[in-house]
Design a protein around this motif. Structure first.
Motif, PDB file in Angstrom:
ATOM      1  N   LYS A  46      55.576 -70.871  64.739  1.00 48.82           N
ATOM      2  CA  LYS A  46      54.636 -71.829  65.321  1.00 48.82           C
ATOM      3  C   LYS A  46      53.854 -72.583  64.249  1.00 48.82           C
ATOM      4  CE  LYS A  46      53.845 -68.887  69.350  1.00 48.82           C
ATOM      5  NZ  LYS A  46      54.371 -67.601  68.887  1.00 48.82           N
TER       6      LYS A  46
ATOM      7  N   VAL B 172      56.943 -75.241  67.796  1.00 47.30           N
ATOM      8  CA  VAL B 172      57.610 -74.132  67.123  1.00 47.30           C
ATOM      9  C   VAL B 172      58.751 -74.765  66.356  1.00 47.30           C
ATOM     10  CG1 VAL B 172      58.874 -71.979  67.397  1.00 47.30           C
ATOM     11  CG2 VAL B 172      57.064 -72.569  69.004  1.00 47.30           C
TER      12      VAL B 172
ATOM     13  N   ARG C 118      52.369 -76.889  71.831  1.00 42.84           N
ATOM     14  CA  ARG C 118      52.346 -76.390  70.463  1.00 42.84           C
ATOM     15  C   ARG C 118      53.781 -76.414  69.950  1.00 42.84           C
ATOM     16  NH1 ARG C 118      49.758 -70.692  68.338  1.00 42.84           N
ATOM     17  NH2 ARG C 118      49.992 -71.145  66.117  1.00 42.84           N
TER      18      ARG C 118
ATOM     19  N   LEU D 101      55.031 -74.442  74.679  1.00 43.48           N
ATOM     20  CA  LEU D 101      55.716 -74.297  73.386  1.00 43.48           C
ATOM     21  C   LEU D 101      56.971 -75.159  73.347  1.00 43.48           C
ATOM     22  CD1 LEU D 101      55.679 -70.483  72.510  1.00 43.48           C
ATOM     23  CD2 LEU D 101      54.268 -72.302  71.539  1.00 43.48           C
TER      24      LEU D 101
END
Length: 131
Positions: free
Chosen positions: A38, A6, A4, A77
């Motif tokens: 995010k 950020v 994901r 992340l």
């Protein structure tokens, strides 16, 4: 599984960049960062940055370009930084920040940056030199 994203935003206005002092979580409180957050599913990093700056600071901004470097901040992340220009509004620390400061190129070392944010300072200094 894909990481994901950020996104951190180097918000530039009149030759200065906005720094935000974290108020939470406790392990980073008091240190400085480039605000952001995010990306939501289906959002591009640029869209996520523009949304996050509105939510966190109450300003409208336009994402300009991705800055060099990518960092895994924890499992799943990936942090990326983008330069953005302020379009409208006066930044206020609405979420997770206790103070904001506009820094010129000669002031970038004046605050205690989070490690990944410190890593991108050379690219930001170059941007400010041409702003």
């Amino acid at each position: 599984m894909e990481n994901r994203i950020v996104v951190g935003g180097a918000l530039i206005h009149r030759g200065r960049v906005l720094a935000a002092r974290r108020s939470a979580p406790p392990e980073v409180a008091g240190r400085w960062e480039f605000p952001g957050g995010k990306a939501e599913p289906g959002e591009t990093p640029a869209q996520a940055l523009e949304r996050e700056l509105l939510e966190e600071l109450g300003v409208r901004a336009h994402a300009l370009e991705e800055l060099p470097g990518r960092w895994i901040v924890r499992a799943g992340l990936e942090l990326r930084f983008w330069a953005a220009e302020l379009l409208s509004g006066d930044p206020r620390p609405l979420q997770d920040h206790s103070e904001l400061r506009w820094l010129g190129p000669e002031e970038l070392a004046d605050v205690d940056w989070l490690d990944h944010d410190r890593d991108v300072l050379p690219a930001i200094a170059r941007l400010l030199a041409t702003a």
